[in-house]
Design an enzyme around this catalytic site. Structure first.
Site, PDB file in Angstrom:
ATOM      1  N   LYS A  82     -19.422  38.394  41.176  1.00 37.53           N
ATOM      2  CA  LYS A  82     -19.613  37.736  42.474  1.00 37.53           C
ATOM      3  C   LYS A  82     -18.311  37.243  43.107  1.00 37.53           C
ATOM      4  O   LYS A  82     -18.123  37.367  44.306  1.00 37.53           O
ATOM      5  CB  LYS A  82     -20.606  36.571  42.340  1.00 37.53           C
ATOM      6  N   ASP A 118     -27.902  33.586  48.277  1.00 33.70           N
ATOM      7  CA  ASP A 118     -28.627  32.980  47.143  1.00 33.70           C
ATOM      8  C   ASP A 118     -29.285  31.659  47.559  1.00 33.70           C
ATOM      9  O   ASP A 118     -30.477  31.453  47.336  1.00 33.70           O
ATOM     10  CB  ASP A 118     -27.656  32.697  45.991  1.00 33.70           C
TER      11      ASP A 118
END
Ligand code: ATR
Length: 283
Positions: A82, A118
């Site tokens: 990420k 997210d």
């Protein structure tokens, strides 16, 4: 009547026109994303397919160049890539830029755009699955790691009245609150649960076989919504204690479904079939 090349609900027969998406991670074989996205393509009749790609960290740059060269339409990004993807894409959405982390990449021509939804997935799940608007609420977030940061960022922009970050390592809570808390969040202790409307666990405590809860049961009260980002197991000790205290509860399935739906919309440009995506996770 011309025949539609496939019937809705059935996977598309792969063709020269099939668009490819996928998830990159390491390891990645336990990812639920291929099942969720392929179910969404089948439910909408899209000629798309989604695969899991296990990419070792030292081959991440080559993998992203390969995605450009192969014309892969979109990629979800999971651990441990990420942060590293930030420097390897061509542009970032504002949330990916703020967080210094990417959880999805869309290809537009030769350009890769890195996004991060997210936290938005969690806020969407709280709204539509638990029926709670965060605007005006006092929220306590447990944790200050990667998962917690995206939650802090999204909750601090949701209209919540206060956001308190509680973490085992207090220094990390202070940094996360300053960096991602939109001027609203601050570090605190579990004492802040006293007047809290919403408690969100973004630590790894309670995951898998861990029977622990990050909060003493006596601190939970019936006026709060208790949310756990964990979805395996579906009911953590924290959620069991919360239910016993009379609190409303929400596990991590909703976040996974809603952030996947958001990624589906971003990649394909069409509305996500949320119930078909949820059915796969429930199964
Ligand atoms: P993730 O990317 O899943 O968020 P992470 O970045 O390693 O993973 O963060 C894990 C979080 O869970 C951290 O907030 C961590 O607390 P520390 O910052 O003090 O390490 C928290 N955590 C993990 N194990 C814990 C435990 N046994 N008790 C309390 N907090 C724990």
């Amino acid at each position: 009547m011309p025949q539609h090349p496939q019937s809705m609900g059935q996977p598309a027969p792969l063709s020269g026109l099939t668009q490819l998406a996928g998830v990159i991670g390491h390891p990645v074989r336990h990812s639920l994303s291929p099942a969720i996205h392929n179910a969404a393509y089948a439910a909408t009749g899209l000629d798309w397919a989604y695969l899991a790609f296990d990419v070792a960290p030292e081959r991440l740059a080559a993998a992203l160049d390969g995605a450009r060269a192969l014309g892969i339409s979109g990629l979800s990004v999971t651990m441990p890539h990420k942060e590293a993807c930030v420097a390897l894409v061509d542009r970032l959405t504002p949330s990916a830029e703020r967080l210094g982390a990417v959880n999805c990449i869309k290809r537009v021509g030769d350009e890769l755009i890195g996004g991060n939804n997210d936290g938005d997935g969690l806020v969407a799940a709280i709204r539509s699955d638990a029926g709670v608007e965060l605007a005006g609420k006092r929220v306590v977030i447990l944790g200050a790691g990667g998962a917690a940061r995206s939650v802090i960022d999204a909750v601090a922009r949701s209209g919540a009245t206060s956001v308190t970050i509680v973490n085992r390592t207090i220094e990390k809570a202070v940094i996360a609150a300053d960096r991602y808390g939109n001027g609203l969040a601050g570090a605190g202790t579990l004492d802040s649960l006293d007047g809290a409307d919403v408690l969100i666990n973004a630590t790894s405590v309670g995951m898998g076989d861990d029977p622990a809860s990050p909060v003493p049961a006596a601190l939970l009260h019936p006026e709060m919504l208790v949310v756990d980002l964990i979805y395996a197991p579906r009911q953590t000790q924290l959620l069991a204690d919360a239910a016993a205290a009379g609190a409303a509860t929400l596990n991590g399935v909703g976040m996974l479904v809603h952030l996947s739906a958001d990624v589906f919309r971003w990649f394909t440009g069409i509305d996500a079939p949320i119930s078909a995506m949820r059915a796969v996770v429930d199964a």
